[in-house]
Design a protein around this motif. Structure first.
Motif, PDB file in Angstrom:
ATOM      1  N   VAL A  87      -2.202  -0.175 -15.991  1.00  0.00           N
ATOM      2  CA  VAL A  87      -1.908   0.191 -14.728  1.00  0.00           C
ATOM      3  C   VAL A  87      -0.251   0.105 -15.124  1.00  0.00           C
ATOM      4  N   PHE A  88       0.478   1.410 -13.665  1.00  0.00           N
ATOM      5  CA  PHE A  88       1.624   1.743 -13.746  1.00  0.00           C
ATOM      6  C   PHE A  88       2.579   1.031 -13.304  1.00  0.00           C
ATOM      7  N   GLU A  95       0.246   1.898  -4.416  1.00  0.00           N
ATOM      8  CA  GLU A  95       0.571   3.380  -4.701  1.00  0.00           C
ATOM      9  C   GLU A  95      -0.407   3.893  -6.393  1.00  0.00           C
ATOM     10  N   ASP A  98      -3.250   4.476  -4.715  1.00  0.00           N
ATOM     11  CA  ASP A  98      -3.685   5.848  -4.034  1.00  0.00           C
ATOM     12  C   ASP A  98      -3.680   6.862  -5.835  1.00  0.00           C
ATOM     13  N   LEU A  99      -3.156   6.031  -6.510  1.00  0.00           N
ATOM     14  CA  LEU A  99      -3.505   7.070  -8.263  1.00  0.00           C
ATOM     15  C   LEU A  99      -4.973   7.386  -8.540  1.00  0.00           C
ATOM     16  N   PHE A 100      -5.051   5.967  -8.691  1.00  0.00           N
ATOM     17  CA  PHE A 100      -6.267   5.771  -9.141  1.00  0.00           C
ATOM     18  C   PHE A 100      -7.526   6.386  -8.166  1.00  0.00           C
ATOM     19  N   ALA A 102      -7.098   9.328  -5.967  1.00  0.00           N
ATOM     20  CA  ALA A 102      -6.534  10.392  -5.624  1.00  0.00           C
ATOM     21  C   ALA A 102      -7.736  11.152  -4.526  1.00  0.00           C
ATOM     22  N   GLY A 103      -7.261  10.061  -3.536  1.00  0.00           N
ATOM     23  CA  GLY A 103      -7.724  10.761  -1.895  1.00  0.00           C
ATOM     24  C   GLY A 103      -9.126  10.124  -1.414  1.00  0.00           C
ATOM     25  N   ARG A 139      -9.528   0.419 -10.603  1.00  0.00           N
ATOM     26  CA  ARG A 139      -9.562   2.399 -10.797  1.00  0.00           C
ATOM     27  C   ARG A 139     -11.627   2.270 -11.285  1.00  0.00           C
TER      28      ARG A 139
END
Lengths: 220, 641
Positions: A87-88, A95, A98-100, A102-103, A139
């Motif tokens: 994880v970030f 967030e 959202d990154l995982f 990708a829309g 993810r």
């Protein structure tokens, strides 16, 4: 589907994998067992592209990906969920999702782990280890993959929580019979219950291969 | 008392500082690296701009487009690809040395291409003239434009990072590049971040050059000093950085209106011209922690893993020592001019050895050795002037630096990595600005050598004796229980504490020792030149020294001596800039060759004298095996007595 041919990986002067040849079949959950330092994480990281193979080949769906960068393997459907750092940490939960995604829709993850809904604005650094691991596993729920490599899902978790994460993983594997899942675990119990096939690594070499019924958790 | 006119002047200074601080912070936000080389990058771009306009006579707009649109981002792209990308998994120390390397490299390039000359005719992009305000005040257009640029960058960056998808991806790459590389085009995003950061450095340099002189050292130092603003903002808050920079600028000009009693005037003048240095120092003392991931071992990653020769020196490592002493004795037979040049070698070597003690053995990054060296020289000269015999003053002066090192060692107790590096650098900058630059302190110094040592041969021999003394002291610090304790502290402070090592005392002690040694080196440097030259002890010079020692192997005292000799030889034998360029390239490559040249030589030495391998299991004939079995059986039967 995924074929490792005499794979060797070294960290500087130390070799961690001494020529491992394995095949991971489509639609199977494979458990890679072994003690700390047996080379499980090294194997997964080499397949995902974070470590370079010093010799040997990695074939994925018929094409040679031994030298492919992480990004190309990810595009080809290889996803690694590491035991830590999945994880970030400086971003918020939302967030990260959202990154995982990708829309794509976030609902699969939020349905599987309702806790994440309430935590969505919190920074990941402030989450507990279990919550972080849930987020990391999200993810696999959000983005498509064809080969899922899970490194020590139960790492440092309470047994209850580990069971819950494994349930999610089992459901995920059952929902997609055309994909392959590889679990690396030092503790064989959960993994044996879930796996169709078991490989045991010992000191960087393949020590045994079989079906879960061949192994007794007590003796491993 | 507050003067509006002065405040407007201060606003102009504050704007410029804010520009550098915002650039520094923005670079940190989009790359995750605290770019010490920001200043040198700005200077490089400013020189290219000067070249375009004053030499090639390009129109100003074309030159600006070329420099800011192509050169500056290009430099960032090149640095990302060849310096920072290979280092993406190394810790804070590795990145620190890499940025230092880039700084030294770019300075070397400026010296090589433009001879290090300073120019006063740097082209200005800003409009001339000013706005009239009520009350006969004027506000230059330039200040307005600068304010707008600062605000634009701050707002744009905040918007980009907070509200856009690209911003989110950039933050992800900064957070964890490995994980991000599976999700987003990490390499391209990182390259974009560096191009942007380098562009900001270009903007700062091009706007600064006409305001200050275009001069490699002083302009780099000026940019470095604005780091205080970035530290005040804890490297996170852009608004705080802007406000702080403007406030310091205004405070600086307001102080010019303060007229205390005549004897304090000098001090007040020093204050207002150097407010940024003071703020950097004070901010580092006050701000408890930077908003930065800096948990790596203090000097970890600089030395070769497994380099643990803390036991008695064996005969193999005496070999290079013997060869080295022969080489160091050679200048005694040089002709006078070359001998005069060689005088700098042992002096510099002593300073380098002090760096080996602090950084190599104890893992405490110290960028401030130039300050201690200068103080040692200063004390010696003062003592000699006061009638103390010169030879005594030569050792007494550096001894007086020891308590100062002791004192400055205290901040080091709780600081590590980048934070410690900045603190030591700020110490050197404060000393340089408030002592070396003040005629009160450096005026009327007695630095001529006394009778008996006016001959360079004798003085060189004395220098060699001092170097030997320093090496013996260093060896006693590196062997036995003391050496083991230092290495333990370097590798893991936590483990050292739990093993019963008094880490606090150890750190302060190491800083004191290193300061004393550096002072001795400085005293020798000044005596060799027979003049106290403040540029010898410039804080930026300290950065070059640190990079040089790192390149030659930070935990190798012999490497430091060789490095000093090589540095002086290259400086004398080639044009200025080549040595910096070489050191810079070495430091930039250090991430791939940990331990530097010293470790490489040691590895080669280990390989050359490796024990001849014998077969581990001796083959036995069947009869021999039977004998061995019988012997083993007898040994088992024998009762334990």
């Amino acid at each position: 589907m995924l074929v490792l041919d005499a794979l060797r990986v070294r960290y500087g002067p130390l070799e961690a994998l001494h020529g491992v040849s394995l095949t991971f079949a489509q639609g199977e959950v494979t458990a890679v067992l072994g003690r700390n330092g047996a080379g499980k994480s090294t194997l997964l990281r080499a397949v995902a592209g974070y470590l370079r193979a010093s010799s040997g080949r990695i074939h994925w769906q018929g094409s040679d990906i031994t030298r492919a960068p992480v990004r190309r393997r990810a595009d080809a459907g290889v996803m690694l969920i590491p035991d830590e750092g999945g994880v970030f940490r400086t971003l918020t939960v939302r967030e990260n999702l959202d990154l995982f995604a990708a829309g794509r829709e976030l609902t699969p993850a939020l349905d599987a782990f309702p806790d994440l809904r309430t935590l969505s604005r919190r920074r990941v650094t402030l989450l507990s280890g279990g919550e972080q691991q849930m987020l990391a596993l999200s993810r696999a729920l959000l983005a498509p993959w064809r080969l899922l490599l899970v490194d020590e899902l139960s790492h440092g978790l309470a047994p209850v929580l580990a069971t819950r994460l494994y349930d999610v993983l089992a459901a995920l594997a059952a929902a997609h019979p055309d994909r392959a899942v590889v679990l690396a675990e030092p503790d064989p119990r959960e993994a044996l219950a879930l796996a169709d096939r078991v490989h045991v690594l010992r000191r960087g070499e393949l020590a045994a291969t079989g079906s879960p019924a061949d192994f007794d958790p007590a003796t491993l | 008392m507050f003067y509006a006119g002065l405040a407007l002047n201060g606003l102009a200074i504050g704007c410029v500082a804010a520009l550098a601080a915002v650039g520094l912070l923005a670079t940190y936000r989009v790359t995750g690296v605290f770019n010490i080389a920001f200043g040198s990058n700005a200077v490089f771009c400013a020189y290219v701009m000067w070249q375009c306009v004053r030499v090639w006579h390009l129109p100003l707009a074309v030159a600006a487009l070329l420099v800011l649109g192509i050169v500056a981002p290009g430099v960032g792209l090149v640095l990302e690809r060849f310096v920072y990308r290979p280092l993406r998994r190394s810790g804070a120390s590795g990145l620190l040395v890499a940025t230092l390397g880039v700084l030294v490299l770019q300075l070397g390039l400026v010296f090589l291409l433009w001879g290090g000359r300073s120019y006063v005719d740097a082209p200005s992009l800003l409009p001339a003239g000013s706005v009239r305000l009520p009350g006969s005040l004027t506000l230059p257009y330039a200040t307005i434009v600068e304010l707008c640029v600062v605000a634009l960058i701050a707002v744009l960056l905040t918007f980009l990072l907070r509200a856009t998808r690209v911003g989110l991806m950039v933050r992800a790459v900064v957070d964890d590049r490995d994980l991000a590389s599976a999700l987003v085009p990490a390499d391209r995003l990182a390259a974009g971040g560096w191009a942007f950061g380098s562009f900001l450095a270009g903007v700062a340099g091009v706007l600064w050059a006409p305001i200050y002189h275009l001069d490699p050292y002083s302009l780099t130092l000026t940019v470095l000093e604005t780091m205080g603003v970035a530290v005040l903002a804890r490297l996170t808050s852009l608004p705080i950085a802007v406000v702080a920079a403007l406030a310091i600028g205004i405070g600086q000009t307001e102080l010019t209106a303060v007229h205390p009693a005549a004897r304090w005037q000098g001090l007040v003048d020093a204050f207002h011209t150097n407010l940024f240095v003071l703020v950097l120092f004070a901010a580092l003392m006050v701000v408890p922690r930077l908003g930065i991931r800096d948990s790596g071992a203090a000097g970890g990653g600089l030395h070769r893993q497994g380099a643990r020769r803390t036991s008695r020196v064996d005969h193999i490592s005496r070999l290079p020592l013997g060869a080295l002493s022969l080489v160091l004795a050679l200048p005694l037979f040089f002709d006078p001019a070359d001998l005069r040049a060689s005088l700098a070698v042992p002096a510099l070597a002593v300073v380098f050895v002090s760096l080996v003690v602090a950084t190599g053995y104890a893992g405490q990054i110290s960028l401030g050795q130039a300050g201690y060296a200068g103080l040692g020289a200063l004390f010696m000269a003062k003592l000699a002037g006061a009638g103390v015999p010169w030879l005594l003053a030569l050792f007494l002066g550096p001894l007086l630096v020891v308590p100062l090192g002791w004192l400055t060692g205290y901040p080091a107790i709780h600081r590590r990595g980048l934070y410690l590096a900045l603190t030591t650098f700020a110490t050197a900058a404060v000393v340089a600005r408030f002592v070396f630059a003040q005629p009160v302190f450096v005026g009327a110094l007695v630095v001529s050598r006394p009778r008996g040592f006016t001959d360079d041969h004798w003085f060189y021999a004395l220098e060699l004796a001092c170097l030997l003394l320093a090496l013996l002291l260093v060896r006693s610090l590196h062997t036995g229980p003391m050496g083991r304790a230092l290495v333990a502290m370097r590798d893991s402070e936590t483990a050292a504490v739990s093993a019963g090592i008094d880490v606090r005392r150890m750190k302060v002690f190491v800083f004191a020792c290193a300061a004393g040694l550096a002072g001795l080196g400085g005293a020798l440097t000044t005596s060799a030149a027979q003049a106290f030259n403040p540029t010898d002890f410039d804080p930026v010079q300290g950065l070059v020294w640190f990079a040089a020692v790192a390149v030659w192997g930070v935990d190798s005292a012999l490497g430091a001596v060789v490095g000093a000799a090589a540095l002086v030889a290259v400086d004398v034998g080639t044009v200025s800039g080549v040595s910096s360029l070489l050191i810079g390239i070495g430091a930039v490559l250090l991430g791939r060759f940990p331990g530097g040249i010293g470790a490489a030589v040691r590895r080669a030495g280990d390989w050359a004298v490796r024990p001849v391998e014998r077969p581990l299991t001796r083959r036995l004939s069947p009869a021999g095996r039977a004998v061995a079995r019988a012997a083993a059986a007898r040994a088992r039967e024998r009762p334990v007595s």
